[in-house]
Design an enzyme around this catalytic site. Structure first.
Site, mmCIF file in Angstrom:
data_model
loop_
_atom_site.group_PDB
_atom_site.id
_atom_site.type_symbol
_atom_site.label_atom_id
_atom_site.label_comp_id
_atom_site.label_asym_id
_atom_site.label_seq_id
_atom_site.Cartn_x
_atom_site.Cartn_y
_atom_site.Cartn_z
ATOM 1 C CG HIS A 93 -1.799 1.133 1.415
ATOM 2 N ND1 HIS A 93 -3.164 1.055 1.272
ATOM 3 C CD2 HIS A 93 -1.541 2.432 1.761
ATOM 4 C CE1 HIS A 93 -3.712 2.247 1.497
ATOM 5 N NE2 HIS A 93 -2.741 3.104 1.808
ATOM 6 C CD GLU A 94 1.645 3.491 3.630
ATOM 7 O OE1 GLU A 94 1.871 4.597 3.100
ATOM 8 O OE2 GLU A 94 0.588 3.237 4.219
#
Length: 210
Positions: free
Chosen positions: A171-172
């Protein structure tokens, strides 16, 4: 997806130990930092690839501290630099894996490594994002992830994660390449997530999109 980097990361076989003294390290970063408001979907900085970090200096160290402080204020488990309006390929994390083990760290110029086919087991759990406040949607991602990058001194590092922490790493890393998790959803699910966001109230300070 990844930009070319002048790096010897491929020579790094060992993964960093991001579980030792996790609480103390997170607290030290946070106490040195200043919390900043979170940018939300629609802010241009979230929708383009961030710049590679080339200066490993005190300004970068302060950014990392500020990101930890901002992450704690927002009660998040991961935060990318563009989520506080900074155009730089950096993310921090304070995230448990599925065994409840706490992982604390950061990655500069992250690159998500390709997984062998036998490690691509998909997990279809719900996902949320500080930049899409109050919204959640199911999203299939591999339950194992490896990210390579740099530390604050410019040294090559590798981080591995399983389960929920693997989702966080993916996600990051997406964030610093200008992709939000809702960009991976179907049109219907994306619309539903944005509706949830519109109907909810963020529990932390955000930057209004003018």
């Amino acid at each position: 997806m990844a930009s070319q980097q002048d790096t010897d990361q491929s020579l790094v076989d060992e993964f960093i130990n991001d579980t030792e003294d996790a609480e103390a390290r997170e607290l030290a970063h946070r106490e040195r930092g200043t919390s900043r408001p979170i940018t939300v979907v629609g802010n241009p900085v979230l929708h383009r690839e961030c710049r590679d970090v080339t200066a490993f200096d005190g300004e970068l160290a302060q950014l990392i501290d500020d990101m930890f402080a901002s992450q704690r204020t927002a009660e998040g488990v991961g935060l990318a630099a563009n989520q506080i309006g900074v155009d730089a390929k950096v993310f921090v994390y304070d995230c448990p894996d599925d065994d409840g083990v706490r992982h604390v760290g950061y990655v500069i110029n992250p690159v998500l490594e390709e997984l062998p086919a036998d490690r691509r087991v998909l997990d279809e759990s719900n996902e949320g994002c500080l930049s899409v406040p109050t919204a959640y949607a199911a999203l299939a991602r591999p339950d194992y992830a490896v990210v390579s990058g740099r530390d604050a001194q410019g040294n090559p590092i590798r981080v591995e994660g399983t389960g929920y922490f693997a989702r966080c790493l993916q996600h990051e890393t997406d964030h610093v390449y200008g992709r939000l998790y809702i960009d991976r959803l179907s049109k219907r699910d994306r619309k539903d997530a944005l509706r949830q966001m519109e109907e909810g109230t963020p529990r932390y300070p955000v930057v209004a999109n003018d």
